[in-house]
Design a protein around this motif. Structure first.
Motif, PDB file in Angstrom:
ATOM      1  N   UNK A 138       1.058  -1.251   0.129  1.00 16.85           N
ATOM      2  CA  UNK A 138       0.046   0.119  -0.177  1.00 16.85           C
ATOM      3  C   UNK A 138       1.007   1.226  -0.047  1.00 16.85           C
ATOM      4  N   UNK A 139       0.130   2.416   0.142  1.00 12.32           N
ATOM      5  CA  UNK A 139       0.873   3.531   0.019  1.00 12.32           C
ATOM      6  C   UNK A 139       2.138   3.753   1.066  1.00 12.32           C
ATOM      7  N   UNK A 140       1.600   3.220   2.239  1.00 14.71           N
ATOM      8  CA  UNK A 140       2.599   3.474   3.441  1.00 14.71           C
ATOM      9  C   UNK A 140       3.717   2.332   2.899  1.00 14.71           C
ATOM     10  N   UNK A 141       3.423   1.213   2.712  1.00 13.86           N
ATOM     11  CA  UNK A 141       4.403   0.199   2.709  1.00 13.86           C
ATOM     12  C   UNK A 141       5.458   0.683   1.741  1.00 13.86           C
ATOM     13  N   UNK A 142       4.848   1.234   0.572  1.00 12.54           N
ATOM     14  CA  UNK A 142       5.869   1.729  -0.254  1.00 12.54           C
ATOM     15  C   UNK A 142       6.799   2.845   0.167  1.00 12.54           C
ATOM     16  N   UNK A 143       6.327   3.904   0.596  1.00 11.18           N
ATOM     17  CA  UNK A 143       6.756   5.008   1.287  1.00 11.18           C
ATOM     18  C   UNK A 143       7.754   4.589   2.209  1.00 11.18           C
TER      19      UNK A 143
END
Length: 296
Positions: A138-143
């Protein structure tokens, strides 16, 4: 120096490392004469486990794959193995009947799994296969873990990140972990368990071979044969955007035979780490490109 007539096997390497960490006086045995190698001798371990030296030697050299639970449990007790190490011993001593290797289709996360991960808010989430290839995030995992990768990189085999490869060969990832040494040990200990469960996984063997050749640190840690099922704990990051951040992690196994796992990071409520995680999530707006493409 190894025992005369030594045969290289995964089981033998594992048992030798565990013998080496025990001294005779620790297990109530008298020590006689000079020792060429540290730790217990084969005959001493056989005595403690209640098996013959000949039988134990054959087992350590991979010449016996019919050891009973009672024998393996006795050896585990003699070596003072923990539960994870005992499970690993059984996997190595009695490998599943080998199947003929076939060309397998690339691993993919189910569309419903991708949908679930993208819907999770306030938690950094990564889906991965047993080799720690990233299948979705997800977005946080990627970031949090891979902002220097394209957000859609998990959806193509050619660009898919691998968390273990990143840890040892990617300078950005190395700088990300405030306690890199701890993370490296944890990663290899988990990988050892997986390798014991899947001895015929060609891609996994290729990954281990690549890392052994390209990283002296990986090779040194791998040779110690650490074993640990790392399913929860705390990790410490030094993130380039939000700085120091302490996150709890949980690994959940998918309830099927895929061996896929969901890795989740969360922060304790009311802490600076929670504020940092919120800031990280707010630093990047979700766009349509963050949605996984449909399988062709």
């Amino acid at each position: 120096m190894r025992d005369t007539g030594e045969v290289d096997t995964e089981l033998g390497d594992f048992l030798r490392t565990r013998r080496a960490r025990l001294q005779p006086e620790e297990v109530g045995l008298a020590s006689y004469g000079a020792r060429r190698v540290p730790g217990l001798r084969r005959e001493e371990l056989a005595q403690l486990a209640g098996v013959s030296v000949t039988y134990y030697t054959r087992l350590e050299q991979g010449q016996s794959q019919n050891a009973s639970d009672d024998v393996l449990d006795a050896i585990a007790r003699a070596l003072r193995l923990n539960d994870d190490e005992t499970a690993h011993l059984r996997n190595l001593a009695r490998p599943a009947k080998r199947k003929r290797r076939q060309t397998s289709r690339p691993e993919t996360a189910r569309p419903s799994t991708r949908q679930l991960i993208l819907a999770m808010d306030g938690v950094a989430v990564v889906a991965m296969d047993r080799r720690s290839d990233v299948l979705a995030w997800n977005t946080l995992g990627h970031q949090l873990l891979g902002s220097h990768y394209d957000v859609n990189s998990p959806y193509s085999v050619g660009t898919r990140p691998n968390l273990t490869r990143m840890l040892f060969l990617d300078s950005h990832t190395r700088e990300l972990y405030a306690r890199w040494d701890d993370e490296a040990k944890r990663s290899i200990a988990s990988l050892r368990l997986v390798a014991g469960r899947h001895p015929d996984d060609r891609h996994l063997a290729e990954l281990i071979g690549e890392l052994s050749m390209k990283s002296t640190e990986f090779a040194a840690l791998w040779s110690r044969h650490p074993v640990l099922n790392c399913t929860f704990g705390v990790k410490y990051f030094h993130h380039p955007v939000v700085g120091q951040i302490e996150l709890a992690f949980e690994v959940v196994q998918m309830p099927d035979d895929s061996a896929h796992r969901i890795l989740m990071y969360s922060a304790e409520p009311g802490t600076p780490s929670e504020a940092a995680l919120r800031l990280l999530g707010a630093s990047t707006q979700q766009t349509a490109s963050e949605k996984a493409p449909q399988d062709s």
